[in-house]
Scaffold this motif. Sequence first.
Motif, PDB file in Angstrom:
ATOM      1  N   ARG A  50      22.135  32.553  -9.749  1.00 23.91           N
ATOM      2  CA  ARG A  50      22.170  33.060 -11.126  1.00 23.91           C
ATOM      3  C   ARG A  50      21.179  32.295 -11.978  1.00 23.91           C
ATOM      4  NH1 ARG A  50      26.172  36.521 -11.777  1.00 23.91           N
ATOM      5  NH2 ARG A  50      28.081  36.374 -10.550  1.00 23.91           N
ATOM      6  N   GLN A  97      14.585  41.195  -1.746  1.00 27.33           N
ATOM      7  CA  GLN A  97      15.193  40.120  -0.956  1.00 27.33           C
ATOM      8  C   GLN A  97      15.192  40.450   0.537  1.00 27.33           C
ATOM      9  OE1 GLN A  97      19.108  39.873  -2.708  1.00 27.33           O
ATOM     10  NE2 GLN A  97      18.574  38.078  -3.936  1.00 27.33           N
ATOM     11  N   GLY A 100      20.012  34.448  -4.269  1.00 25.12           N
ATOM     12  CA  GLY A 100      20.973  35.109  -5.139  1.00 25.12           C
ATOM     13  C   GLY A 100      21.457  34.215  -6.267  1.00 25.12           C
ATOM     14  N   SER A 102      26.514  41.505  -7.155  1.00 28.47           N
ATOM     15  CA  SER A 102      25.612  41.613  -8.309  1.00 28.47           C
ATOM     16  C   SER A 102      24.344  40.778  -8.164  1.00 28.47           C
ATOM     17  CB  SER A 102      26.355  41.200  -9.584  1.00 28.47           C
ATOM     18  OG  SER A 102      26.710  39.833  -9.525  1.00 28.47           O
ATOM     19  N   ARG A 103      24.345  39.831  -7.251  1.00 25.99           N
ATOM     20  CA  ARG A 103      23.149  38.990  -7.107  1.00 25.99           C
ATOM     21  C   ARG A 103      22.192  39.495  -6.040  1.00 25.99           C
ATOM     22  NH1 ARG A 103      25.856  33.338  -6.371  1.00 25.99           N
ATOM     23  NH2 ARG A 103      27.765  34.555  -6.105  1.00 25.99           N
ATOM     24  N   LEU A 104      22.527  40.614  -5.428  1.00 28.97           N
ATOM     25  CA  LEU A 104      21.556  41.235  -4.528  1.00 28.97           C
ATOM     26  C   LEU A 104      20.427  41.804  -5.376  1.00 28.97           C
ATOM     27  CD1 LEU A 104      23.928  43.141  -2.057  1.00 28.97           C
ATOM     28  CD2 LEU A 104      22.827  40.901  -1.728  1.00 28.97           C
ATOM     29  N   ALA A 105      19.207  41.687  -4.872  1.00 32.48           N
ATOM     30  CA  ALA A 105      18.064  42.132  -5.668  1.00 32.48           C
ATOM     31  C   ALA A 105      17.023  42.798  -4.780  1.00 32.48           C
ATOM     32  CB  ALA A 105      17.446  40.938  -6.389  1.00 32.48           C
ATOM     33  N   ILE A 106      16.299  43.699  -5.358  1.00 35.06           N
ATOM     34  CA  ILE A 106      15.217  44.377  -4.640  1.00 35.06           C
ATOM     35  C   ILE A 106      14.162  43.351  -4.237  1.00 35.06           C
ATOM     36  CG2 ILE A 106      13.328  46.042  -4.924  1.00 35.06           C
ATOM     37  CD1 ILE A 106      15.208  47.646  -6.755  1.00 35.06           C
ATOM     38  N   ILE A 117      18.666  49.697  -4.833  1.00 35.03           N
ATOM     39  CA  ILE A 117      20.098  49.436  -5.027  1.00 35.03           C
ATOM     40  C   ILE A 117      20.702  50.548  -5.875  1.00 35.03           C
ATOM     41  CG2 ILE A 117      21.809  47.840  -5.981  1.00 35.03           C
ATOM     42  CD1 ILE A 117      19.813  45.580  -5.528  1.00 35.03           C
ATOM     43  N   TYR A 141      25.600  34.529  -0.060  1.00 37.46           N
ATOM     44  CA  TYR A 141      24.429  33.980  -0.736  1.00 37.46           C
ATOM     45  C   TYR A 141      24.195  32.560  -0.232  1.00 37.46           C
ATOM     46  CZ  TYR A 141      25.397  37.875  -3.887  1.00 37.46           C
ATOM     47  OH  TYR A 141      25.638  39.130  -4.408  1.00 37.46           O
TER      48      TYR A 141
END
Lengths: 221, 140
Positions: free
Chosen positions: A220, A191, A218, A185-189, A148, A175
Motif C-alpha cells: 500500500r 504485476q 502489492g 485490492s492490491r492486485l494491479a495491472i 482487472i 502479497y
Amino acid sequence: MSVYRTGDPLDRRHFLTAAALRGATVIGTGALGTGVIGATALGAVDADAAFAAPIRPLDPAVAESAFAEGRITAINDDVLEVAGSYGDHSRIRVTGATSVWKARATTAADIETGDGLYARGLPLPDGTLAADAVWVNIVNLHATIRGIEKTRLHLAHGHHEIVGNLMAETTNAAYGTASPTADLSRLAIGQSAQVLGAWRPSDGSVDLVRVAVPPGAGRRR
Amino acid sequence: MACGSTKLWNGEATWFCCGNAWGPCASAGGGACGTCRSSALQAAWPNASKACWDITRPDLCGEDIPRRGCGSVMKVRHDCSGASVCVTVSDCGPRTRSFCSESTCCDGICRTNRVIDLTPAAFSAIGSLSSGTLPVSIFE
C-alpha cells in the motif's frame, strides 16, 4: 505458505491398498456420480494433508507410488478412464481414501468426463492405479496481470491470454511474504503473478484459487 | 551425476507443466532441454545455461546458484516431511528474480526464493500440488 500435517501415512497407504484390492469403497452406490469421498477413519483426506509425509511401501516388494496425467474420457463406477497426453491410457481407481481436489478439497462427485487430472497412487495387479490423491484441472501458471474486472482477471501466459474467474470466498491473494488474504485490492495491472487454479474445459478459463505476487508488488502507498 | 547426498542448495520449490499436456499447459512445449514432460520426474533449474541465467537472474535475489545443465540429476527433499525425489534437469526456471524474498515455511523452517521448478510428477511425490510451493533442500 502451506504447512502439511497428517496422520500415519503407512496406515493411510494400507487402507488405500486394502480398499482397492477388496473393491470396497465408501463411495455411496459405487458410482462416482453419487458417491461421497472425503471422510475416513484415518482423519482428514484433503489433498494437502494426504501428502504431508513420505508415503513408503509397507513391503519392499510393493512398488513405489506411480503418477498419471491426462483427460478423463469415461467414468465407469469408481474407475476413471484417462487418455494421457502422449497417447497412453490409464485407469485410475478412486477409493474411499482418495483425496480429490477441484478448485478446493471436494468429492469424486465433482469429477466429470473431459476434465484433466494429475493422479498419484499405487499400481495394482489389475492394471489400475489406486489413487491416494487426484488433482482435477489444476494449473499453476506464471502470468502477467493485463486487466482487472469485478469478476475476473485478464492474464497473459506466454503468448496466450487467459481469463481468470474470481470466486467469492475462494480466491485469495498472496502479497510477498504475507499470508494469503481475501483482499484482492492490491492486485494491479502489469504485476507478475503465480496463478494457482482450476481450468474449465468448457471455455478455457481458470477459476482462480490463489494469485501470488512478488514481495513489494502489492504494498500500500 | 548421481542422485547423491551432497548439499547443493535450498529454497522454495514450485511446479510447472511441460511437454504435451491438457488445458493452458498445452502450449508449454519440451522446455529448454527439449525433453521436459509433466509426467516425468524432472525439474527446471535457474542456471541451466548462460542464456537461462540471463532470464531467471537468481543473483538479483542474492542466490548465486551454480550451473547445472540439462541431464544433471538432483535429489529434492521436503524440509519438513523429509520426503524426497530424484529429478533430472530438463528446463530453465523458475524466474527467481520475479519473486525475490518470497518464503515458504513449515514447522518453523522457512526457505526463501524460488530455486527449483518441479514437474507435477516430481512435486506430487513430495507434496501437494494445491500448495503451490514447498520448502526444500537440494542434493546431488
